[in-house]
Design an enzyme around this catalytic site. Structure first.
Site, PDB file in Angstrom:
ATOM      1  N   ARG A  28      86.479 -10.812  68.425  1.00 55.97           N
ATOM      2  CA  ARG A  28      86.851 -10.291  67.118  1.00 55.97           C
ATOM      3  C   ARG A  28      86.461  -8.819  66.958  1.00 55.97           C
ATOM      4  NH1 ARG A  28      84.667 -13.383  61.873  1.00 55.97           N
ATOM      5  NH2 ARG A  28      82.745 -12.938  63.014  1.00 55.97           N
ATOM      6  N   HIS A  58      81.846 -16.817  74.702  1.00 55.14           N
ATOM      7  CA  HIS A  58      80.951 -16.135  73.773  1.00 55.14           C
ATOM      8  C   HIS A  58      79.579 -15.857  74.391  1.00 55.14           C
ATOM      9  CE1 HIS A  58      78.603 -15.844  69.845  1.00 55.14           C
ATOM     10  NE2 HIS A  58      79.592 -15.012  69.649  1.00 55.14           N
ATOM     11  N   TYR A  91      72.423  -4.517  65.169  1.00 55.22           N
ATOM     12  CA  TYR A  91      72.019  -5.919  65.289  1.00 55.22           C
ATOM     13  C   TYR A  91      70.678  -6.014  66.024  1.00 55.22           C
ATOM     14  CZ  TYR A  91      76.945  -7.262  64.374  1.00 55.22           C
ATOM     15  OH  TYR A  91      78.187  -7.442  63.837  1.00 55.22           O
ATOM     16  N   ARG A 187      69.968 -16.599  59.020  1.00 51.48           N
ATOM     17  CA  ARG A 187      70.434 -15.424  58.279  1.00 51.48           C
ATOM     18  C   ARG A 187      71.587 -15.740  57.323  1.00 51.48           C
ATOM     19  NH1 ARG A 187      74.643 -12.318  59.258  1.00 51.48           N
ATOM     20  NH2 ARG A 187      74.895 -13.055  61.391  1.00 51.48           N
ATOM     21  N   HIS A 215      70.368 -11.244  64.558  1.00 51.49           N
ATOM     22  CA  HIS A 215      71.396 -11.849  65.410  1.00 51.49           C
ATOM     23  C   HIS A 215      70.801 -12.651  66.566  1.00 51.49           C
ATOM     24  CE1 HIS A 215      75.245 -11.558  67.889  1.00 51.49           C
ATOM     25  NE2 HIS A 215      75.692 -11.879  66.706  1.00 51.49           N
TER      26      HIS A 215
END
Length: 320
Positions: A28, A58, A91, A187, A215
């Protein structure tokens, strides 16, 4: 548009090194850039794999294999966040570098599998979604439940982005009812309701919202005093556990465990930016204090980098 990692891969391929890269075109916000990098890599002779059918890749994984005087040696990096120069400034993520044989061997098997050179391997240290990761998480949670129900002290502590998988939530509720103390730093999305009498009395959920986007994915299990710790690319969401290729990997070394536990403790003890999830789904800001987890960890990172630079200079100045 700028990627030191991609530049290094291009340079390696131009210098005659064998380079294989799996480029996820469904990433993305990065689709266009990933297509551009993949095209450039192909032009210089690198082998490019364009993801997997029906599964988004991922995981974050990089391995260098070298022929050295003592034989072939592998150097492996496994991470919780992308190899992305821009998000790396925004991040917080964690990565593990290792040349430990049992880990690098399984990582090589995994890479051969997802690039189509072999069947899916049986692995004992690295766990992969959508096949072995979720069963392993459930097994770890159930083990803490059994320890607690048999008179021991079950304990789970974790930090990740989101919790929405029904099976994971059900296992956590059961663990709480069995007496397991569970502290979660989540989070974003959390579909579990903590602190509900008779259901989740032993579960607390906090969310730290600060300058940086949290993250990291950290999972810690007490295991009756023989603690186990893992880092992963995956959250406890159905999409991560069932519909993506993800990796979870153990932290073995004592000093690494201590460092990760310190980070987890610092995040869970934040009393300046932390919000606590209530049984009704609302968040209450924790009493304002002086402990900001992100500020503390940032200052520690700056000091550590100064020490690393100082040690590096000492090594370089060492006489022949």
């Amino acid at each position: 548009s700028k990627s030191p990692v991609a530049d290094a891969l291009l340079r390696a391929a131009r210098n005659g090194k064998q380079v294989t890269a799996l480029v996820e075109l469904k990433a993305r916000f990065d689709e266009q850039q990933n297509i551009r990098w993949a095209t450039q890599l192909e032009k210089v002779g690198a082998t490019v794999i364009y993801g997997l059918a029906q599964l988004k890749v991922h995981c974050k994984f990089l391995m260098v294999t070298r022929r050295e005087e003592t034989g072939v040696r592998r150097y492996l990096h496994l991470g919780t966040g992308n190899y992305n120069e821009k998000t790396a400034t925004l991040y917080t993520d964690m990565g593990l570098m290792t040349s430990r044989d049992e880990i690098t061997y399984e990582a090589a098997l995994f890479f051969n599998s997802i690039t189509g050179y072999s069947d899916l391997p049986q692995m004992d240290y690295i766990y992969m979604a959508p096949t072995t990761m979720k069963p392993k998480f459930l097994q770890l949670i159930n083990r803490e439940t059994m320890i607690s129900e048999n008179g021991g002290k079950g304990r789970i502590r974790a930090q990740f982005n989101s919790l929405s998988d029904p099976d994971m939530i059900e296992a956590l509720y059961k663990a709480s009812q069995g007496g397991v103390k569970i502290d979660l730093n989540i989070r974003g999305i959390c579909m579990l309701k903590p602190g509900v009498e008779g259901l989740s009395d032993n579960i607390t959920v906090t969310s730290v919202i600060g300058r940086y986007l949290e993250h990291s994915r950290i999972y810690w299990f007490s295991n009756g005093g023989k603690e186990e710790m893992y880092l992963a690319s995956a959250d406890w969401m159905s999409r991560n556990l069932n519909r993506r290729v993800e990796l979870m990997f153990p932290v073995f070394e004592k000093h690494h465990k201590e460092r990760v536990k310190h980070i987890l403790d610092t995040m869970l003890n934040d009393n300046r930016k932390a919000h606590v999830l209530q049984p009704d789904g609302t968040y209450t800001k924790r009493n304002r204090g002086k402990s900001s987890a992100q500020e503390t960890l940032y200052k520690e990172a700056v000091e550590a980098s100064k020490e690393d630079i100082s040690e590096g200079l000492k090594v370089r100045r060492k006489p022949e």
